[in-house]
Structures are given as C-alpha cells and as structure tokens.
Design a protein around this motif. Structure first.
Motif, PDB file in Angstrom:
ATOM      1  N   UNK A  27       5.150  15.022 -18.009  1.00 48.04           N
ATOM      2  CA  UNK A  27       3.961  14.504 -17.324  1.00 48.04           C
ATOM      3  C   UNK A  27       3.520  13.174 -17.934  1.00 48.04           C
ATOM      4  N   UNK A  28       3.488  13.116 -19.250  1.00 46.51           N
ATOM      5  CA  UNK A  28       3.082  11.911 -19.962  1.00 46.51           C
ATOM      6  C   UNK A  28       4.016  10.745 -19.639  1.00 46.51           C
ATOM      7  N   UNK A  29       5.320  10.982 -19.722  1.00 52.64           N
ATOM      8  CA  UNK A  29       6.303   9.931 -19.446  1.00 52.64           C
ATOM      9  C   UNK A  29       6.234   9.507 -17.978  1.00 52.64           C
ATOM     10  N   UNK A  30       6.130  10.461 -17.079  1.00 55.98           N
ATOM     11  CA  UNK A  30       6.093  10.138 -15.648  1.00 55.98           C
ATOM     12  C   UNK A  30       4.865   9.288 -15.311  1.00 55.98           C
ATOM     13  N   UNK A  31       3.697   9.684 -15.782  1.00 53.79           N
ATOM     14  CA  UNK A  31       2.499   8.888 -15.517  1.00 53.79           C
ATOM     15  C   UNK A  31       2.592   7.518 -16.187  1.00 53.79           C
TER      16      UNK A  31
END
Length: 136
Positions: A27-31
């Motif tokens: 989630x962190x990387x995608x955002x």
C-alpha cells in the motif's frame, strides 16, 4: 500442547505478521508511486519534462499498475471479510475456513496479484528513472 503444535502456532503467528507487513508495504509503495507519477507529470522542471517526454508510456503504466495493486489490496480484504463470515457459519466444522470457498481462494489470489502489480510498477519507476539520470 505438543512441541509440533507449538511450532506450528509460532509459524502461523509469524506468517500473520509478515503478510500484514507485506500488505502495508504494498500500500505504501503503491501510493508513493501514484504520488510520484503525479509529481513528475505536473512538474515544470526541465528534468521532469525531459523524463516524461522520454518515458511517458512507462510512467503512466507504473501509475496504472500501482492503482491496480491498491484495488487488489481492497479486494483482498473484502474477500477476507466474506471468508471469515463463511467460516463463522461453519459451527459443525469448528469454524474452520473452507479452503475451497471462492472468497478464501480470491483472497489469496488478490494478495499475490497486488504484490506482482506493485513490484512491476516499482521496477518500471526504478529502471526508467535510473536510466534517465545516467543519460542526462
């Protein structure tokens, strides 16, 4: 509890921690990739303009892949919700998960797919940005 049961319990606890961390990191990387795509696309800096003109298709692909990863993240949790509800309806089976239930299967599929999509997006960003920095 036997030694084997205790070892299994510890491994399941470790698995839970690892999968939670993987989901948070995904989630962190995608955002982060989505924010990066927006920033680089909207920047007036000469470096960004040059980078976007050279790699626009790849930059946009990374953004789309990140959005798809977030979508799979959501669907993984949605499927988990239905899988847990189904398990809770299985009193005679000790509330065990039905590994053949569609929600249970889709939960695992979504978990894997979100990792794959965010990994591809990250590779695209890292590769194109590195090449552009080296060649600039």
């Amino acid at each position: 509890m036997t030694e084997q049961q205790e070892a299994r319990k510890k491994r399941l606890e470790q698995k839970s921690v690892v999968t939670t961390r993987l989901s948070e990191t995904t989630r962190f990387v995608a955002f982060g990739i989505i924010a990066w795509v927006f920033a680089v696309q909207s920047s007036d800096a000469e470096f960004s303009k040059s980078y976007v003109s050279t790699y626009e298709l790849w930059i946009n692909a990374a953004g789309v892949l990140a959005i798809v990863a977030i979508t799979f993240d959501y669907f993984q949790y949605l499927c988990a919700y239905f899988s847990v509800n189904h398990a809770l309806s299985r009193k005679s089976q000790g509330y065990r998960y039905n590994r053949n239930h569609p929600a249970y299967l889709l939960q695992s599929v979504c978990f894997i797919l979100k990792q794959v999509f965010v990994a591809f997006a990250a590779v695209i960003v890292a590769t194109t940005f590195t090449i552009h920095v080296i060649l600039s």
